[in-house]
Design a protein around this motif. Sequence first.
Motif, PDB file in Angstrom:
ATOM      1  N   PHE A  37       0.841  -1.196   0.000  1.00 37.27           N
ATOM      2  CA  PHE A  37       0.000   0.000   0.000  1.00 37.27           C
ATOM      3  C   PHE A  37       0.872   1.240   0.000  1.00 37.27           C
ATOM      4  CE2 PHE A  37       0.870  -0.898   4.417  1.00 37.27           C
ATOM      5  CZ  PHE A  37       1.146   0.347   4.965  1.00 37.27           C
ATOM      6  N   GLY A  38       0.275   2.339  -0.400  1.00 40.86           N
ATOM      7  CA  GLY A  38       0.899   3.649  -0.283  1.00 40.86           C
ATOM      8  C   GLY A  38       0.118   4.455   0.729  1.00 40.86           C
ATOM      9  N   TYR A  39       0.792   5.363   1.397  1.00 45.77           N
ATOM     10  CA  TYR A  39       0.143   6.193   2.427  1.00 45.77           C
ATOM     11  C   TYR A  39       0.619   7.625   2.247  1.00 45.77           C
ATOM     12  CZ  TYR A  39      -1.282   7.783   7.102  1.00 45.77           C
ATOM     13  OH  TYR A  39      -1.855   8.450   8.164  1.00 45.77           O
ATOM     14  N   ASP A  40      -0.333   8.537   2.084  1.00 46.13           N
ATOM     15  CA  ASP A  40       0.022   9.945   1.869  1.00 46.13           C
ATOM     16  C   ASP A  40      -0.115  10.798   3.126  1.00 46.13           C
ATOM     17  OD1 ASP A  40      -2.710  10.355   2.174  1.00 46.13           O
ATOM     18  OD2 ASP A  40      -3.034  11.150   0.164  1.00 46.13           O
ATOM     19  N   GLY A  41      -0.232  10.144   4.279  1.00 46.73           N
ATOM     20  CA  GLY A  41      -0.405  10.860   5.536  1.00 46.73           C
ATOM     21  C   GLY A  41      -1.865  11.000   5.942  1.00 46.73           C
ATOM     22  N   GLU A  42      -2.766  10.673   5.016  1.00 43.77           N
ATOM     23  CA  GLU A  42      -4.201  10.744   5.298  1.00 43.77           C
ATOM     24  C   GLU A  42      -4.947   9.502   4.835  1.00 43.77           C
ATOM     25  OE1 GLU A  42      -6.067  14.319   3.896  1.00 43.77           O
ATOM     26  OE2 GLU A  42      -4.347  15.551   4.435  1.00 43.77           O
ATOM     27  N   ILE A  43      -4.637   9.023   3.636  1.00 42.20           N
ATOM     28  CA  ILE A  43      -5.380   7.932   2.999  1.00 42.20           C
ATOM     29  C   ILE A  43      -4.400   6.845   2.580  1.00 42.20           C
ATOM     30  CG2 ILE A  43      -6.834   7.306   1.018  1.00 42.20           C
ATOM     31  CD1 ILE A  43      -7.980  10.143   1.105  1.00 42.20           C
ATOM     32  N   LEU A  44      -4.836   5.579   2.695  1.00 35.82           N
ATOM     33  CA  LEU A  44      -4.051   4.454   2.203  1.00 35.82           C
ATOM     34  C   LEU A  44      -4.539   4.101   0.802  1.00 35.82           C
ATOM     35  CD1 LEU A  44      -4.336   3.998   5.469  1.00 35.82           C
ATOM     36  CD2 LEU A  44      -3.035   1.982   4.885  1.00 35.82           C
ATOM     37  N   TYR A  45      -3.592   3.794  -0.086  1.00 37.24           N
ATOM     38  CA  TYR A  45      -3.914   3.462  -1.472  1.00 37.24           C
ATOM     39  C   TYR A  45      -3.388   2.079  -1.818  1.00 37.24           C
ATOM     40  CZ  TYR A  45      -4.961   8.411  -2.011  1.00 37.24           C
ATOM     41  OH  TYR A  45      -5.495   9.666  -1.875  1.00 37.24           O
ATOM     42  N   PHE A  46      -4.154   1.357  -2.618  1.00 38.07           N
ATOM     43  CA  PHE A  46      -3.789   0.028  -3.084  1.00 38.07           C
ATOM     44  C   PHE A  46      -3.910  -0.015  -4.601  1.00 38.07           C
ATOM     45  CE2 PHE A  46      -5.870  -0.287   1.014  1.00 38.07           C
ATOM     46  CZ  PHE A  46      -5.018  -1.075   1.752  1.00 38.07           C
ATOM     47  N   GLN A  47      -3.079  -0.821  -5.244  1.00 38.77           N
ATOM     48  CA  GLN A  47      -3.261  -1.132  -6.650  1.00 38.77           C
ATOM     49  C   GLN A  47      -3.499  -2.632  -6.714  1.00 38.77           C
ATOM     50  OE1 GLN A  47       0.032  -0.513  -9.372  1.00 38.77           O
ATOM     51  NE2 GLN A  47      -1.387  -0.211 -11.061  1.00 38.77           N
ATOM     52  N   PHE A  48      -4.753  -3.010  -6.904  1.00 40.65           N
ATOM     53  CA  PHE A  48      -5.113  -4.419  -6.922  1.00 40.65           C
ATOM     54  C   PHE A  48      -4.986  -4.976  -8.336  1.00 40.65           C
ATOM     55  CE2 PHE A  48      -8.052  -3.360  -3.184  1.00 40.65           C
ATOM     56  CZ  PHE A  48      -7.104  -3.723  -2.260  1.00 40.65           C
ATOM     57  N   VAL A  49      -4.322  -6.103  -8.449  1.00 41.53           N
ATOM     58  CA  VAL A  49      -4.227  -6.858  -9.693  1.00 41.53           C
ATOM     59  C   VAL A  49      -5.100  -8.086  -9.482  1.00 41.53           C
ATOM     60  CG1 VAL A  49      -2.689  -8.094 -11.260  1.00 41.53           C
ATOM     61  CG2 VAL A  49      -1.891  -6.019 -10.072  1.00 41.53           C
ATOM     62  N   TYR A  50      -6.034  -8.327 -10.411  1.00 38.46           N
ATOM     63  CA  TYR A  50      -6.972  -9.420 -10.179  1.00 38.46           C
ATOM     64  C   TYR A  50      -7.544  -9.956 -11.488  1.00 38.46           C
ATOM     65  CZ  TYR A  50     -10.375  -5.633 -10.745  1.00 38.46           C
ATOM     66  OH  TYR A  50     -11.106  -4.583 -11.234  1.00 38.46           O
ATOM     67  N   LYS A  51      -8.047 -11.177 -11.385  1.00 40.13           N
ATOM     68  CA  LYS A  51      -8.755 -11.807 -12.499  1.00 40.13           C
ATOM     69  C   LYS A  51     -10.252 -11.597 -12.289  1.00 40.13           C
ATOM     70  CE  LYS A  51      -7.236 -16.017 -12.230  1.00 40.13           C
ATOM     71  NZ  LYS A  51      -6.887 -17.400 -12.515  1.00 40.13           N
ATOM     72  N   GLN A  52     -11.016 -11.918 -13.317  1.00 37.93           N
ATOM     73  CA  GLN A  52     -12.455 -11.698 -13.285  1.00 37.93           C
ATOM     74  C   GLN A  52     -13.137 -12.395 -12.114  1.00 37.93           C
ATOM     75  OE1 GLN A  52     -14.394 -12.523 -16.981  1.00 37.93           O
ATOM     76  NE2 GLN A  52     -16.419 -12.054 -16.204  1.00 37.93           N
ATOM     77  N   ASP A  53     -12.676 -13.589 -11.742  1.00 39.78           N
ATOM     78  CA  ASP A  53     -13.301 -14.360 -10.661  1.00 39.78           C
ATOM     79  C   ASP A  53     -12.599 -14.156  -9.316  1.00 39.78           C
ATOM     80  OD1 ASP A  53     -10.964 -15.658 -11.319  1.00 39.78           O
ATOM     81  OD2 ASP A  53     -11.844 -17.667 -11.288  1.00 39.78           O
ATOM     82  N   PRO A 113       0.974 -16.699 -12.341  1.00 40.17           N
ATOM     83  CA  PRO A 113       2.011 -17.103 -13.292  1.00 40.17           C
ATOM     84  C   PRO A 113       1.471 -17.743 -14.572  1.00 40.17           C
ATOM     85  CG  PRO A 113       2.011 -18.544 -11.378  1.00 40.17           C
ATOM     86  CD  PRO A 113       1.061 -17.425 -11.085  1.00 40.17           C
ATOM     87  N   GLU A 114       0.299 -18.330 -14.530  1.00 42.96           N
ATOM     88  CA  GLU A 114      -0.277 -18.993 -15.707  1.00 42.96           C
ATOM     89  C   GLU A 114      -1.212 -18.070 -16.484  1.00 42.96           C
ATOM     90  OE1 GLU A 114       0.753 -22.159 -16.344  1.00 42.96           O
ATOM     91  OE2 GLU A 114       1.984 -22.000 -14.541  1.00 42.96           O
ATOM     92  N   THR A 115      -1.217 -16.772 -16.158  1.00 43.24           N
ATOM     93  CA  THR A 115      -2.161 -15.833 -16.740  1.00 43.24           C
ATOM     94  C   THR A 115      -1.436 -14.829 -17.636  1.00 43.24           C
ATOM     95  OG1 THR A 115      -3.478 -16.045 -14.733  1.00 43.24           O
ATOM     96  CG2 THR A 115      -3.987 -14.197 -16.143  1.00 43.24           C
ATOM     97  N   THR A 116      -2.039 -14.529 -18.752  1.00 47.20           N
ATOM     98  CA  THR A 116      -1.474 -13.509 -19.638  1.00 47.20           C
ATOM     99  C   THR A 116      -1.949 -12.134 -19.181  1.00 47.20           C
ATOM    100  OG1 THR A 116      -3.331 -13.651 -21.173  1.00 47.20           O
ATOM    101  CG2 THR A 116      -1.444 -15.110 -21.592  1.00 47.20           C
ATOM    102  N   PRO A 117      -1.210 -11.073 -19.505  1.00 45.79           N
ATOM    103  CA  PRO A 117      -1.587  -9.720 -19.062  1.00 45.79           C
ATOM    104  C   PRO A 117      -3.008  -9.300 -19.445  1.00 45.79           C
ATOM    105  CG  PRO A 117       0.634  -9.712 -19.924  1.00 45.79           C
ATOM    106  CD  PRO A 117       0.068 -11.077 -20.210  1.00 45.79           C
ATOM    107  N   ASP A 118      -3.523  -9.793 -20.562  1.00 40.64           N
ATOM    108  CA  ASP A 118      -4.878  -9.395 -20.962  1.00 40.64           C
ATOM    109  C   ASP A 118      -5.963 -10.091 -20.142  1.00 40.64           C
ATOM    110  OD1 ASP A 118      -4.140 -11.788 -22.265  1.00 40.64           O
ATOM    111  OD2 ASP A 118      -5.630 -11.471 -23.841  1.00 40.64           O
ATOM    112  N   GLU A 119      -5.578 -11.037 -19.281  1.00 40.53           N
ATOM    113  CA  GLU A 119      -6.548 -11.728 -18.431  1.00 40.53           C
ATOM    114  C   GLU A 119      -6.672 -11.117 -17.034  1.00 40.53           C
ATOM    115  OE1 GLU A 119      -6.614 -16.294 -19.137  1.00 40.53           O
ATOM    116  OE2 GLU A 119      -4.525 -15.642 -19.418  1.00 40.53           O
ATOM    117  N   VAL A 120      -5.869 -10.108 -16.738  1.00 41.12           N
ATOM    118  CA  VAL A 120      -5.924  -9.474 -15.413  1.00 41.12           C
ATOM    119  C   VAL A 120      -6.279  -8.000 -15.557  1.00 41.12           C
ATOM    120  CG1 VAL A 120      -4.299 -11.068 -14.338  1.00 41.12           C
ATOM    121  CG2 VAL A 120      -3.451  -8.977 -15.378  1.00 41.12           C
ATOM    122  N   ARG A 121      -6.811  -7.467 -14.469  1.00 43.45           N
ATOM    123  CA  ARG A 121      -7.124  -6.040 -14.375  1.00 43.45           C
ATOM    124  C   ARG A 121      -6.284  -5.440 -13.270  1.00 43.45           C
ATOM    125  NH1 ARG A 121     -13.109  -4.111 -14.500  1.00 43.45           N
ATOM    126  NH2 ARG A 121     -11.840  -2.251 -14.362  1.00 43.45           N
TER     127      ARG A 121
END
Length: 147
Positions: A37-53, A113-121
């Motif tokens: 996570f990132g923290y700017d002193g007020e809010i925590l931020y996440f960058q989630f990488v995930y598949k459809q399911d 590891p078994e997923t191509t970049p176009d299969e994740v968000r």
Amino acid sequence: MTTELSKRECDTVLSESGVGVLALTDGTEAYSIPESFGYDGEILYFQFVYKQDSKKIAFLETTDTATLTVYDEQPAQSVIVQGPIEPVPEADETKAATAIAENASIPTLNVYPETTPDEVRMDYYRLPPTAITGRQFNAFTSTSDDQ
């Protein structure tokens, strides 16, 4: 014996840690995952990488109050942050990316590891805290009266 951390001490732990355990719930089951996570002193931020399911995204949608636990062993201390998790509006994505770049511990492990970049968000989320608490755990020292 424990002592409470001040707001400033909690901010320091959050700014220096960059990774914690995020706990979510669907109302019945709990789901905890390590997250950078990132923290700017007020809010925590996440960058989630995930598949459809994604179980993580399914639980995000049903969790009213998430809990992030950040801890360190030297010194032994922990900070707990609670609040809702919400998508970052497009206008604030630069702020999220900056906070993540400044202090997130970016994993080198490919979680799909078994997923191509176009299969994740990849999407930005934020946790505006409703509560931040912290404790430091002090070592017990023995005195001659204790023996």
